[in-house]
Design a protein around this motif. Structure first.
Motif, mmCIF file in Angstrom:
data_model
loop_
_atom_site.group_PDB
_atom_site.id
_atom_site.type_symbol
_atom_site.label_atom_id
_atom_site.label_comp_id
_atom_site.label_asym_id
_atom_site.label_seq_id
_atom_site.Cartn_x
_atom_site.Cartn_y
_atom_site.Cartn_z
ATOM 1 N N ALA A 48 1.038 -1.608 0.136
ATOM 2 C CA ALA A 48 -0.138 0.292 -0.147
ATOM 3 C C ALA A 48 0.801 1.744 -0.331
ATOM 4 N N PRO A 49 2.384 1.126 0.536
ATOM 5 C CA PRO A 49 2.756 2.478 0.716
ATOM 6 C C PRO A 49 3.188 2.728 -0.499
ATOM 7 N N GLU A 50 3.250 1.784 -1.498
ATOM 8 C CA GLU A 50 4.354 2.347 -3.211
ATOM 9 C C GLU A 50 2.532 3.430 -3.394
ATOM 10 N N ASP A 51 1.328 3.279 -3.094
ATOM 11 C CA ASP A 51 0.651 4.137 -4.397
ATOM 12 C C ASP A 51 0.224 5.658 -3.772
ATOM 13 N N VAL A 52 0.409 5.348 -2.392
ATOM 14 C CA VAL A 52 0.113 6.803 -1.658
ATOM 15 C C VAL A 52 1.904 7.736 -0.993
ATOM 16 N N ALA A 53 2.841 7.492 -1.530
ATOM 17 C CA ALA A 53 3.940 7.742 -1.316
ATOM 18 C C ALA A 53 3.721 9.150 -1.884
ATOM 19 N N GLU A 54 4.221 9.885 -1.027
ATOM 20 C CA GLU A 54 5.041 11.639 -1.977
ATOM 21 C C GLU A 54 6.346 11.672 -1.719
ATOM 22 N N GLY A 55 6.559 11.742 -2.841
ATOM 23 C CA GLY A 55 8.462 11.367 -3.227
ATOM 24 C C GLY A 55 8.663 10.142 -1.739
ATOM 25 N N ASN A 57 10.236 6.908 -0.443
ATOM 26 C CA ASN A 57 11.113 6.764 -0.323
ATOM 27 C C ASN A 57 11.664 5.483 -1.309
ATOM 28 N N ILE A 58 12.000 4.982 -1.852
ATOM 29 C CA ILE A 58 12.607 3.662 -2.634
ATOM 30 C C ILE A 58 12.733 2.476 -2.577
ATOM 31 N N ALA A 59 14.250 3.086 -1.364
ATOM 32 C CA ALA A 59 14.619 2.262 -0.932
ATOM 33 C C ALA A 59 13.587 1.427 -0.126
ATOM 34 N N MET A 60 13.263 2.164 0.884
ATOM 35 C CA MET A 60 12.295 1.482 1.722
ATOM 36 C C MET A 60 10.439 0.556 1.323
ATOM 37 N N VAL A 61 9.939 1.275 -0.161
ATOM 38 C CA VAL A 61 9.344 0.933 -1.035
ATOM 39 C C VAL A 61 10.306 -0.829 -1.307
ATOM 40 N N ARG A 62 11.197 -1.033 -2.228
ATOM 41 C CA ARG A 62 11.641 -1.608 -2.047
ATOM 42 C C ARG A 62 11.906 -2.690 -1.058
ATOM 43 N N LYS A 63 12.016 -2.486 -0.389
ATOM 44 C CA LYS A 63 12.340 -3.731 1.262
ATOM 45 C C LYS A 63 11.169 -4.011 1.478
#
Length: 154
Positions: A48-55, A57-63
């Protein structure tokens, strides 16, 4: 009302997050998704965070995507969302591998993974490869004869 009655129901928090996201309340959605993850880790809550992320943190999303794949190795939407992220980041080979991994895992919602891989090929101008991927998906999941796809004009 349901969240007041069942404050530990992760699915209700996730559903509320979806509603807030659709309403454009990004911060509230992120908070609800986070609360859901703290109650019970599930692949949908992790992606879910990938859909609502504002700018984002790609490393966190990948994790989070990698954690989601550990929890649900056959969860097709994770492969698709992760592949889409990598495609948008310009990591074509990584995206292609993620889509193929999802297909090879015989994951849930495999048609969306075939679609993601076909979109990747189209974005690279590889029309025949995209057609081949879609034909493979049709052969596995029905939806008509692969010969009918010759009428597709891209």
């Amino acid at each position: 009302m349901g969240m007041k009655m069942y404050p530990k129901d992760h699915a209700l928090l996730q559903a509320a997050g979806n509603i807030e996201e659709r309403r454009g309340n990004v911060t509230a959605a992120r908070d609800l998704y986070s609360a859901s993850r703290h109650i019970e880790l599930s692949a949908p809550a992790l992606i879910a965070p990938e859909d609502v992320a504002e700018g984002p943190n790609i490393a966190m999303v990948r994790k989070l995507f990698n954690e989601a794949l550990l929890i649900g190795p056959k969860h097709g939407p994770v492969y698709n969302a992760f592949g889409n992220l990598e495609r948008r980041q310009g990591n074509v080979d990584v995206a292609k591998q993620l889509y193929e991994d999802g297909i090879n895992a015989n994951c849930t919602d495999a048609p969306s993974v075939f679609h993601g891989l076909a979109k990747l090929h189209l974005s690279l101008g590889e029309v025949e490869e995209a057609r081949s991927v879609l034909q493979r998906g049709l052969a596995l999941f029905g939806g008509g004869s692969a010969n009918n796809s010759n009428n597709y004009n891209g």
